[in-house]
Scaffold this motif. Structure first.
Motif, PDB file in Angstrom:
ATOM      1  N   GLY A  70       0.806  -1.218   0.000  1.00 40.16           N
ATOM      2  CA  GLY A  70       0.000   0.000   0.000  1.00 40.16           C
ATOM      3  C   GLY A  70       0.834   1.261   0.000  1.00 40.16           C
ATOM      4  N   GLN A  71       2.125   1.144   0.327  1.00 36.93           N
ATOM      5  CA  GLN A  71       2.986   2.331   0.421  1.00 36.93           C
ATOM      6  C   GLN A  71       4.002   2.425  -0.716  1.00 36.93           C
ATOM      7  OE1 GLN A  71       4.544   2.795   4.555  1.00 36.93           O
ATOM      8  NE2 GLN A  71       3.313   0.977   4.994  1.00 36.93           N
ATOM      9  N   VAL A  72       4.284   1.280  -1.361  1.00 34.41           N
ATOM     10  CA  VAL A  72       5.327   1.248  -2.380  1.00 34.41           C
ATOM     11  C   VAL A  72       4.741   0.682  -3.661  1.00 34.41           C
ATOM     12  CG1 VAL A  72       7.633   0.376  -2.974  1.00 34.41           C
ATOM     13  CG2 VAL A  72       7.061   0.887  -0.580  1.00 34.41           C
ATOM     14  N   GLN A  73       5.189   1.213  -4.779  1.00 34.02           N
ATOM     15  CA  GLN A  73       4.743   0.696  -6.054  1.00 34.02           C
ATOM     16  C   GLN A  73       5.196  -0.755  -6.249  1.00 34.02           C
ATOM     17  OE1 GLN A  73       2.766   2.181  -8.344  1.00 34.02           O
ATOM     18  NE2 GLN A  73       2.555   3.933  -6.934  1.00 34.02           N
ATOM     19  N   LEU A  74       4.368  -1.541  -6.931  1.00 30.36           N
ATOM     20  CA  LEU A  74       4.685  -2.950  -7.150  1.00 30.36           C
ATOM     21  C   LEU A  74       5.987  -3.125  -7.915  1.00 30.36           C
ATOM     22  CD1 LEU A  74       3.909  -5.937  -6.941  1.00 30.36           C
ATOM     23  CD2 LEU A  74       2.563  -5.665  -9.036  1.00 30.36           C
ATOM     24  N   ASN A  75       6.249  -2.261  -8.882  1.00 31.16           N
ATOM     25  CA  ASN A  75       7.493  -2.359  -9.647  1.00 31.16           C
ATOM     26  C   ASN A  75       8.709  -2.179  -8.763  1.00 31.16           C
ATOM     27  OD1 ASN A  75       6.069  -2.788 -11.999  1.00 31.16           O
ATOM     28  ND2 ASN A  75       6.112  -0.616 -12.635  1.00 31.16           N
ATOM     29  N   ASP A  76       8.621  -1.260  -7.797  1.00 29.47           N
ATOM     30  CA  ASP A  76       9.744  -1.022  -6.889  1.00 29.47           C
ATOM     31  C   ASP A  76       9.976  -2.236  -5.989  1.00 29.47           C
ATOM     32  OD1 ASP A  76      10.128   1.507  -7.916  1.00 29.47           O
ATOM     33  OD2 ASP A  76       8.779   2.455  -6.456  1.00 29.47           O
ATOM     34  N   ILE A  77       8.882  -2.868  -5.508  1.00 28.28           N
ATOM     35  CA  ILE A  77       9.026  -4.058  -4.671  1.00 28.28           C
ATOM     36  C   ILE A  77       9.660  -5.196  -5.463  1.00 28.28           C
ATOM     37  CG2 ILE A  77       7.768  -5.860  -3.433  1.00 28.28           C
ATOM     38  CD1 ILE A  77       5.776  -3.776  -2.549  1.00 28.28           C
ATOM     39  N   GLU A  78       9.175  -5.394  -6.697  1.00 28.12           N
ATOM     40  CA  GLU A  78       9.720  -6.471  -7.530  1.00 28.12           C
ATOM     41  C   GLU A  78      11.193  -6.247  -7.824  1.00 28.12           C
ATOM     42  OE1 GLU A  78       7.233  -6.565 -10.934  1.00 28.12           O
ATOM     43  OE2 GLU A  78       5.670  -7.798  -9.976  1.00 28.12           O
ATOM     44  N   GLU A  79      11.558  -5.005  -8.113  1.00 26.54           N
ATOM     45  CA  GLU A  79      12.961  -4.696  -8.411  1.00 26.54           C
ATOM     46  C   GLU A  79      13.841  -4.931  -7.195  1.00 26.54           C
ATOM     47  OE1 GLU A  79      15.716  -0.980 -10.064  1.00 26.54           O
ATOM     48  OE2 GLU A  79      13.543  -0.785  -9.888  1.00 26.54           O
ATOM     49  N   ALA A  80      13.350  -4.538  -6.021  1.00 26.14           N
ATOM     50  CA  ALA A  80      14.127  -4.721  -4.794  1.00 26.14           C
ATOM     51  C   ALA A  80      14.327  -6.198  -4.493  1.00 26.14           C
ATOM     52  CB  ALA A  80      13.417  -4.037  -3.619  1.00 26.14           C
ATOM     53  N   LEU A  81      13.282  -6.997  -4.679  1.00 27.44           N
ATOM     54  CA  LEU A  81      13.370  -8.426  -4.366  1.00 27.44           C
ATOM     55  C   LEU A  81      14.219  -9.177  -5.380  1.00 27.44           C
ATOM     56  CD1 LEU A  81       9.699  -9.178  -3.239  1.00 27.44           C
ATOM     57  CD2 LEU A  81      11.707  -8.748  -1.819  1.00 27.44           C
ATOM     58  N   ILE A  82      14.146  -8.764  -6.649  1.00 33.17           N
ATOM     59  CA  ILE A  82      14.934  -9.433  -7.686  1.00 33.17           C
ATOM     60  C   ILE A  82      16.424  -9.159  -7.500  1.00 33.17           C
ATOM     61  CG2 ILE A  82      15.473  -9.432 -10.160  1.00 33.17           C
ATOM     62  CD1 ILE A  82      12.498  -9.026 -10.679  1.00 33.17           C
ATOM     63  N   ASN A  83      16.755  -7.957  -7.128  1.00 33.97           N
ATOM     64  CA  ASN A  83      18.162  -7.577  -7.013  1.00 33.97           C
ATOM     65  C   ASN A  83      18.803  -8.011  -5.707  1.00 33.97           C
ATOM     66  OD1 ASN A  83      18.076  -6.309  -9.509  1.00 33.97           O
ATOM     67  ND2 ASN A  83      17.417  -4.345  -8.631  1.00 33.97           N
ATOM     68  N   GLY A  84      18.007  -8.391  -4.727  1.00 30.52           N
ATOM     69  CA  GLY A  84      18.563  -8.767  -3.431  1.00 30.52           C
ATOM     70  C   GLY A  84      18.204 -10.182  -3.042  1.00 30.52           C
ATOM     71  N   GLY A  85      18.738 -10.629  -1.927  1.00 30.62           N
ATOM     72  CA  GLY A  85      18.385 -11.945  -1.392  1.00 30.62           C
ATOM     73  C   GLY A  85      19.368 -13.028  -1.776  1.00 30.62           C
ATOM     74  N   ASP A  86      19.365 -14.099  -1.024  1.00 31.28           N
ATOM     75  CA  ASP A  86      20.258 -15.227  -1.245  1.00 31.28           C
ATOM     76  C   ASP A  86      19.647 -16.233  -2.206  1.00 31.28           C
ATOM     77  OD1 ASP A  86      22.104 -14.207   0.495  1.00 31.28           O
ATOM     78  OD2 ASP A  86      21.292 -15.266   2.238  1.00 31.28           O
ATOM     79  N   VAL A  87      20.527 -17.015  -2.832  1.00 33.51           N
ATOM     80  CA  VAL A  87      20.090 -18.172  -3.606  1.00 33.51           C
ATOM     81  C   VAL A  87      20.019 -19.360  -2.651  1.00 33.51           C
ATOM     82  CG1 VAL A  87      20.648 -19.745  -5.485  1.00 33.51           C
ATOM     83  CG2 VAL A  87      21.115 -17.288  -5.727  1.00 33.51           C
ATOM     84  N   LEU A  88      18.853 -19.952  -2.527  1.00 33.37           N
ATOM     85  CA  LEU A  88      18.638 -21.008  -1.548  1.00 33.37           C
ATOM     86  C   LEU A  88      18.933 -22.375  -2.150  1.00 33.37           C
ATOM     87  CD1 LEU A  88      15.297 -19.811   0.086  1.00 33.37           C
ATOM     88  CD2 LEU A  88      17.651 -19.194   0.672  1.00 33.37           C
TER      89      LEU A  88
END
Length: 209
Positions: A70-88
């Motif tokens: 509700g506070q962040v655009q969906l594109n920004d969330i997707e970009e943040a999640l795609i660019n970060g995080g570990d490979v499990l």
């Protein structure tokens, strides 16, 4: 149902050995069935507890994600999640129960802790961080739940197979063998009586001559 066999002493001995083997096999299968049912109930109880925890944490994660959405655009969330995080990487181990290999899943991280929050802070929100933190703690539980549910499925299939074998022995093979043994024993007794009567008649005839 009586088996179609010859009424001979050799056949009687063979059938008695088969009956003894069938009864011992039935007992072993019943013991196996009891053990499998006990393991099944233990896993089912564990699965219920795990599922309650997973569903509770999953709802919490979704609630934080909805706030972030509700506070962040969906594109920004997707970009943040795609660019970060570990490979499990998922590691699979097996536990042998009554010759049945049950799988257990866990995260394989080479000794490092799982960290999904590895993105920049621009265009993101603390609610997204909270959502991912919950997901970090939730992921091992989901893997454990998946392993437990697979174990329950395998145990259930093995219980069905074992119960079918027990029923086939108890209600088909063993009764058929017992009926056939009883019939052969009766026929052999009749043959012995007929032979005895025949011998007595021959003896009487010989004595009268």
């Amino acid at each position: 149902m009586k088996l179609q066999v010859s009424a001979t002493r050799m056949e009687l001995l063979r059938l008695r050995k088969r009956l003894d083997l069938a009864m011992r096999g039935c007992k072993l299968l019943r013991d196996k069935l009891d053990e499998l049912v006990g393991k099944f109930l233990n896993f089912a109880k564990n699965e219920e507890t795990l599922r309650d925890k997973v569903e509770e944490n999953w709802l919490q994660m979704l609630s934080f994600y909805i706030l972030a959405r509700g506070q962040v655009q969906l594109n920004d969330i997707e970009e943040a999640l795609i660019n970060g995080g570990d490979v499990l990487e998922v590691e699979k181990k097996e536990q042998v129960v009554m010759n049945l290999k049950l799988p257990f899943l866990s995260l394989k991280k080479g000794g490092q802790e799982l960290n999904l929050i590895q993105y920049g802070m621009d265009n993101t929100t603390g609610d997204l961080d909270s959502s991912l933190r919950i997901l970090e703690s939730l992921t091992p539980k989901m893997l454990e739940l998946a392993g437990v549910e697979k174990a329950i499925l395998l145990l259930g299939e093995e219980i069905k197979k074992t119960r079918r074998k027990v029923n086939a022995l108890e209600y088909k093979m063993i009764p058929d063998l017992e009926e056939t043994i009883s019939y052969i024993s009766f026929r052999l007794s009749e043959i012995e009586r007929e032979d005895f009567i025949r011998l007595m008649k021959v003896k009487e005839r010989m004595e009268s001559e």
